[in-house]
Design a protein around this motif. Structure first.
Motif, PDB file in Angstrom:
ATOM      1  N   THR A   1      34.850  39.034   8.518  1.00 44.80           N
ATOM      2  CA  THR A   1      36.339  38.493   8.573  1.00 44.80           C
ATOM      3  C   THR A   1      36.336  37.166   9.053  1.00 44.80           C
ATOM      4  O   THR A   1      37.404  36.386   9.174  1.00 44.80           O
ATOM      5  CB  THR A   1      37.373  39.519   9.197  1.00 44.80           C
ATOM      6  OG1 THR A   1      37.062  39.636  10.402  1.00 44.80           O
ATOM      7  CG2 THR A   1      37.278  40.718   8.189  1.00 44.80           C
ATOM      8  N   SER A   2      35.400  36.852   9.883  1.00 47.22           N
ATOM      9  CA  SER A   2      35.414  35.607  10.531  1.00 47.22           C
ATOM     10  C   SER A   2      34.810  34.234  10.056  1.00 47.22           C
ATOM     11  O   SER A   2      35.030  33.015  10.496  1.00 47.22           O
ATOM     12  CB  SER A   2      34.763  35.652  12.201  1.00 47.22           C
ATOM     13  OG  SER A   2      35.649  36.408  12.784  1.00 47.22           O
TER      14      SER A   2
ATOM     15  N   LYS B   1      33.825  31.188   7.998  1.00 47.36           N
ATOM     16  CA  LYS B   1      34.271  29.909   7.663  1.00 47.36           C
ATOM     17  C   LYS B   1      33.614  29.306   6.520  1.00 47.36           C
ATOM     18  O   LYS B   1      34.095  28.696   5.539  1.00 47.36           O
ATOM     19  CB  LYS B   1      34.822  28.995   8.610  1.00 47.36           C
ATOM     20  CG  LYS B   1      35.925  29.519   9.520  1.00 47.36           C
ATOM     21  CD  LYS B   1      36.119  28.485  10.876  1.00 47.36           C
ATOM     22  CE  LYS B   1      37.280  29.167  11.770  1.00 47.36           C
ATOM     23  NZ  LYS B   1      37.511  27.902  12.796  1.00 47.36           N
TER      24      LYS B   1
ATOM     25  N   ASN C   1      39.990  37.136  -0.929  1.00 44.44           N
ATOM     26  CA  ASN C   1      41.180  37.617  -0.069  1.00 44.44           C
ATOM     27  C   ASN C   1      40.994  37.053   1.113  1.00 44.44           C
ATOM     28  O   ASN C   1      41.972  37.318   2.335  1.00 44.44           O
ATOM     29  CB  ASN C   1      41.107  39.132  -0.180  1.00 44.44           C
ATOM     30  CG  ASN C   1      41.646  39.808  -1.427  1.00 44.44           C
ATOM     31  OD1 ASN C   1      42.411  39.397  -2.022  1.00 44.44           O
ATOM     32  ND2 ASN C   1      41.031  40.849  -1.916  1.00 44.44           N
ATOM     33  N   SER C   2      39.995  36.321   1.675  1.00 42.44           N
ATOM     34  CA  SER C   2      39.615  35.953   2.836  1.00 42.44           C
ATOM     35  C   SER C   2      40.555  34.835   3.196  1.00 42.44           C
ATOM     36  O   SER C   2      40.796  33.909   2.487  1.00 42.44           O
ATOM     37  CB  SER C   2      38.110  35.281   2.903  1.00 42.44           C
ATOM     38  OG  SER C   2      37.953  34.895   4.308  1.00 42.44           O
ATOM     39  N   SER C   3      41.214  34.923   4.523  1.00 44.59           N
ATOM     40  CA  SER C   3      42.018  34.166   5.044  1.00 44.59           C
ATOM     41  C   SER C   3      41.295  32.990   5.895  1.00 44.59           C
ATOM     42  O   SER C   3      41.999  32.098   6.304  1.00 44.59           O
ATOM     43  CB  SER C   3      43.124  34.760   5.942  1.00 44.59           C
ATOM     44  OG  SER C   3      42.521  35.426   7.017  1.00 44.59           O
ATOM     45  N   SER C   4      40.131  33.261   6.260  1.00 45.22           N
ATOM     46  CA  SER C   4      39.321  32.095   7.106  1.00 45.22           C
ATOM     47  C   SER C   4      38.522  31.413   6.335  1.00 45.22           C
ATOM     48  O   SER C   4      38.113  30.068   6.763  1.00 45.22           O
ATOM     49  CB  SER C   4      38.543  33.025   8.193  1.00 45.22           C
ATOM     50  OG  SER C   4      37.560  33.782   7.468  1.00 45.22           O
ATOM     51  N   LEU C   5      38.018  31.652   5.089  1.00 46.59           N
ATOM     52  CA  LEU C   5      37.014  31.035   4.237  1.00 46.59           C
ATOM     53  C   LEU C   5      37.382  29.421   3.982  1.00 46.59           C
ATOM     54  O   LEU C   5      38.354  29.390   3.308  1.00 46.59           O
ATOM     55  CB  LEU C   5      36.639  31.871   2.939  1.00 46.59           C
ATOM     56  CG  LEU C   5      35.223  31.433   2.453  1.00 46.59           C
ATOM     57  CD1 LEU C   5      34.255  31.875   3.329  1.00 46.59           C
ATOM     58  CD2 LEU C   5      35.096  32.499   1.072  1.00 46.59           C
TER      59      LEU C   5
ATOM     60  N   CYS D   1      32.472  41.934   3.243  1.00 46.67           N
ATOM     61  CA  CYS D   1      33.702  42.286   3.421  1.00 46.67           C
ATOM     62  C   CYS D   1      34.206  42.689   4.974  1.00 46.67           C
ATOM     63  O   CYS D   1      35.254  42.498   5.291  1.00 46.67           O
ATOM     64  CB  CYS D   1      33.914  43.590   2.641  1.00 46.67           C
ATOM     65  SG  CYS D   1      34.153  43.183   0.777  1.00 46.67           S
TER      66      CYS D   1
ATOM     67  N   CYS E   1      36.484  40.303  -1.781  1.00 51.32           N
ATOM     68  CA  CYS E   1      36.675  39.940  -0.352  1.00 51.32           C
ATOM     69  C   CYS E   1      36.467  38.219  -0.213  1.00 51.32           C
ATOM     70  O   CYS E   1      37.182  37.819   0.783  1.00 51.32           O
ATOM     71  CB  CYS E   1      35.476  40.527   0.522  1.00 51.32           C
ATOM     72  SG  CYS E   1      35.385  42.377   0.370  1.00 51.32           S
ATOM     73  N   PHE E   2      35.899  37.521  -0.878  1.00 53.14           N
ATOM     74  CA  PHE E   2      35.988  36.134  -0.990  1.00 53.14           C
ATOM     75  C   PHE E   2      37.161  35.571  -1.152  1.00 53.14           C
ATOM     76  O   PHE E   2      37.892  34.717  -0.665  1.00 53.14           O
ATOM     77  CB  PHE E   2      34.967  35.678  -1.953  1.00 53.14           C
ATOM     78  CG  PHE E   2      33.429  35.841  -1.526  1.00 53.14           C
ATOM     79  CD1 PHE E   2      32.912  35.910  -0.267  1.00 53.14           C
ATOM     80  CD2 PHE E   2      32.417  35.991  -2.641  1.00 53.14           C
ATOM     81  CE1 PHE E   2      31.626  36.051   0.063  1.00 53.14           C
ATOM     82  CE2 PHE E   2      31.221  36.272  -2.196  1.00 53.14           C
ATOM     83  CZ  PHE E   2      30.754  36.389  -0.756  1.00 53.14           C
TER      84      PHE E   2
ATOM     85  N   LEU F   1      44.756  29.928   0.486  1.00 49.83           N
ATOM     86  CA  LEU F   1      43.758  29.996   1.310  1.00 49.83           C
ATOM     87  C   LEU F   1      43.607  28.633   2.024  1.00 49.83           C
ATOM     88  O   LEU F   1      44.221  27.754   1.558  1.00 49.83           O
ATOM     89  CB  LEU F   1      42.529  30.514   0.607  1.00 49.83           C
ATOM     90  CG  LEU F   1      42.792  31.876  -0.076  1.00 49.83           C
ATOM     91  CD1 LEU F   1      41.096  32.147  -0.834  1.00 49.83           C
ATOM     92  CD2 LEU F   1      42.844  32.613   0.889  1.00 49.83           C
TER      93      LEU F   1
END
Length: 790
Positions: free
Chosen positions: A400-401, A403, A422-426, A397, A419-420, A447
């Motif tokens: 956050t970076s 990818k 909700n991640s904006s970078s994944l 969580c 958290c997976f 996403l």
């Protein structure tokens, strides 16, 4: 107000200029079309530079620009061969035709340009042998022929050029060995990687005092690097991916100007003292693999700090002193320690590298990451194929970076972290083959997610509809779990989706035949096998599988390419890309693809409860490699249109209720390796010819009406002949046949009936009762006495 006309072509304006024009430089100006003779024949034009335009010019038209000294037409889309009329350009000193569509061979007349100092023909489609006429252009300083299809040996005259400073013939099919002697005295760059060079490395590439770049990687060079390295000016040394064995010289540690070093091979036999590389204070990139003994801890080491190293790749080594090593890497951004049999927890010195962007520890025996996730700047994390059993419910969580996260083939526990979702970078998330459980969070947002692989866990419940928000999704694999839901029709408009695997869950119900022209347009792998789907086959889906109807060049030539793979060597290409993987039933066996070939087009609807006939629309999916409809309740005939699937390698229609004959069109499937039509109700002769001659009885068992090769049942007018009655083996063995047995059986039957009638008339004879019922009468009498006493 007057209308504004189209913008005139600048070349048409230039034609009206004075004949005294010397330099014409219009690079990247969007010019399209041809060069007129008014331009080509300007009498005093010396410099013509039109890089990055779209020109429809034939090189033969340039023969009248006899005053040219510099001609740069790179990135112009020029097609066709190199014209022999170039011999007229006798003043030419620099010729750059890089990145065009030129084909054919290099004409010998091109090398009559005795003033030529710079020649760049790289990134074209040129082929054949490089002509052996370089002794005619002795002023040549730079030569680039890379990224073509040249074959044969490097011409001997090339090594006589005393003024040559840069030689790049990489990415061709050049073979043979390097010469033992050369005349180079000013060579600074020698780039011959990605060819077929063989033999050992001669003395001179490692002894030229002016050399700064030496790249011989990805060839077939053998032997060791035993000679003393005297090229102390070397900054980039690439010798990796050859067939080296033996030792490499410790004089490498004296190349204090090295910034990039790649020594990876299959079998270095000497003990390599890793801390000694810290002497190379300018070193930024180090790749080393194949060491039988890579010593991390050394008593003679004077410095464990690698001040400028930002990329370290130590793959497939036998590492000694792993548990005691504690080096410092203040600038390290990429660390790859995969395939080293490393054990235990991820050590503290790796936790302390807070600068990491890319970390790959796959194919080891690590048991744990640690108490918390320490690499908050990390973008790429690969811990796959280990023994890690951490609970990852909320582990990532704070990262956050990230990818790319690949945790596949471990023993991770816990639930799917919100958290997976909700991640904006994944971009890529691979959790396949672990022990994760619970339901999936239904809050996937818009996403960048391209890959979601949860295969082989214990997830349950409904499929999250919010996945439809992931419009960039390419690979969705939720197979081998316990999801219980209907088919996710809400995924059908994901235009980029190429892989959809829902196999081996508890999915049920019919698949709606939705009337849409945009149903899974990019899908090439569709696997919903081993579920409880019912109703008819999804005809609307099949009609709209547009990507499956296309036969790519890779399929036609049976070449192998992969989805989302990386290629190349060198520091500019070391950043790893995620490789999609999949487990599919191919040719009757479960097969794991570590990389998915782009030519792999597969449909698997087996082991469900589908009913009805097989739609003819399957015959339009010309790219199909595998088709499995087995273990359903399908009826009707095998469609003749399946004979159009000429790229098909595996066809399984077994365990259904198909009737009729086997279409002769199936003999057109020249690549068919596996065929299973067993356990149906097929009739008639089995077609002959081509691939059908190679299939065994197993392909047809359970079809009582089939006949012909390879079955033992012969055909008579397309009808199976009745088999002969069983041979009289018993008669041969015992000396009598079926007739005496029948007579004896009849006599015994008459005697038995007569005895029965006698018993009914006179009662039970005492002797018969004693023989057959004595014990039973005693047991019954004991039970009766017990009943009376109670």
């Amino acid at each position: 107000m007057s209308s504004i006309g189209p913008t005139p072509n600048p070349l048409s304006l230039i034609a009206n200029l004075s004949s005294t024009l010397v330099t014409l430089h219009l690079s990247n100006t969007g010019i399209r079309g041809s060069l007129t003779n008014d331009i080509l024949c300007l009498p005093n034009l010396q410099h013509l530079i039109l890089r990055g335009n779209e020109l429809s010019v034939h090189l033969s038209e340039l023969s009248c620009t006899t005053s040219l000294s510099i001609l740069h037409l790179s990135f112009c889309g020029i097609q066709g061969p190199i014209s022999s009329s170039f011999y007229n350009l006798t003043y030419l000193t620099s010729l750059n035709l890089m990145e065009n569509q030129l084909n054919g061979s290099i004409p010998s007349s091109l090398l009559n340009l005795q003033r030529l100092t710079h020649l760049d023909l790289s990134r074209n489609k040129l082929s054949g042998r490089i002509p052996n006429v370089f002794d005619r252009i002795t002023n040549l300083q730079t030569l680039s022929l890379s990224y073509n299809n040249f074959q044969g040996k490097l011409p001997s005259s090339l090594f006589t050029l005393t003024r040559l400073s840069q030689l790049d013939c990489s990415d061709n099919q050049i073979e043979g060995s390097l010469p033992n002697e050369v005349a180079f005295s000013n060579l600074t760059q020698l780039i011959l990687n990605n060819n077929l060079l063989n033999g050992t490395i001669p003395w001179w590439p490692l002894s030229l005092k002016s050399l700064t770049i030496l790249d011989l990687s990805n060839n077939q060079l053998t032997g060791g690097i035993n000679s003393q390295i005297k090229s102390y000016s070397l900054e980039y040394l690439y010798l990796c991916d050859n067939k080296f064995q033996g030792n490499f010289s410790e004089s490498i540690y004296d190349l204090v100007n090295l910034t990039e070093l790649c020594l990876s091979s299959d079998n270095w036999s000497n003990t390599v003292n890793f801390p000694l590389f810290s002497k190379l204070q300018k070193l930024e990139y180090l790749s080393l693999s194949g060491c039988k003994s890579l010593l991390l801890e050394s008593e003679t080491s004077i410095n464990y700090t690698f001040f400028n190293l930002y990329a370290l790749q130590l793959l497939s080594n036998n590492i000694i002193g792993w548990s005691k090593f504690s080096g410092k890497f203040p600038q390290l951004k990429l660390l790859d320690l995969s395939s080293n049999k490393l054990e235990g927890k991820v050590p503290k010195w790796i936790h302390d590298i807070h600068s990491l962007y890319h970390l790959k520890l796959s194919h080891n025996m690590f048991t744990s990451i640690g108490h918390q996730f320490p690499w908050y700047q990390c973008e790429y994390l690969d811990l796959s194929f280990n023994l890690m059993d951490d609970d990852i419910s909320s582990f990532f969580c704070n990262a956050t970076s990230l990818k790319v996260i690949n945790l596949s083939h471990n023993r991770f526990t816990g639930t799917f972290s919100p958290c997976f979702a909700n991640s904006s970078s994944l971009v890529d998330l691979d959790l396949q083959m672990n022990k994760l459980h619970g339901t999936l969070s239904d809050n996937f947002k818009h996403l960048q997610l391209e890959t979601l692989n949860l295969n082989g866990n214990q997830f349950e419940g409904l499929l999250p509809k919010s996945l439809s928000n992931c419009t960039y999704l390419v690979d969705l694999d939720l197979g081998n779990n316990q999801f219980e839901d209907t088919f996710p029709n809400w995924l059908q408009n994901l235009s980029k989706l190429e892989i959809l695997v829902l196999r081996d869950n508890k999915l049920y119900g019919p698949i709606a035949n939705l009337k849409s022209e945009n149903i899974f347009p990019s899908l090439i792998i569709f696997d919903i096998s081993c579920n409880n789907f019912s109703g008819s086959l999804p005809k609307a889906f099949i009609q709209n599988f547009q990507a499956m109807k296309i036969v790519d060049d890779e399929v036609q030539s049976r070449l192998v390419d992969y989805i989302d793979t990386s290629a190349g060597s060198g520091v500019e290409n070391i950043l790893p890309d995620y490789d999609n993987s999949i487990i599919a039933t191919i040719k009757g066996a479960n097969t794991r693809f570590a990389k998915i070939p782009t030519a792999f087009v597969n449909i698997d609807l087996s082991e469900n409860k589908f009913e009805g006939e097989i739609p003819d629309d399957f015959g339009e999916l010309h790219g199909l490699i595998g088709l499995n409809l087995s273990h359903n309740r399908l009826i009707g005939h095998i469609p003749h249109s399946l004979g159009n699937l000429t790229n098909l390698e595996s066809l399984d229609l077994s365990s259904n209720m198909l009737i009729g004959d086997i279409p002769t069109e199936l003999t057109n499937l020249n690549f068919l390796e596996v065929l299973s039509l067993s356990q149906n109700q097929l009739v008639g002769p089995i077609p002959r010819g081509k691939q059908f001659e190679s299939f065994s009885n197993d392909s047809y068992v359970g079809n009582m009406g089939l006949c012909g090769f390879p079955l033992s049942i012969q055909c008579n007018n397309n009808v199976p002949l009745q088999q002969d009655p069983p041979s009289s083996e018993a008669e041969d063995k015992f000396g009598f046949g079926w007739k005496p047995v029948a007579i004896g059986y009849a006599c015994g039957m008459v005697l038995g009936i007569g005895l029965g009638c006698c018993l009914f008339s006179v009662g039970k004879p005492q002797w018969l009762v004693i023989i057959f019922e004595g014990k039973r009468m005693k047991k019954r009498s004991r039970r009766n006495r017990h009943a009376r006493t109670t």
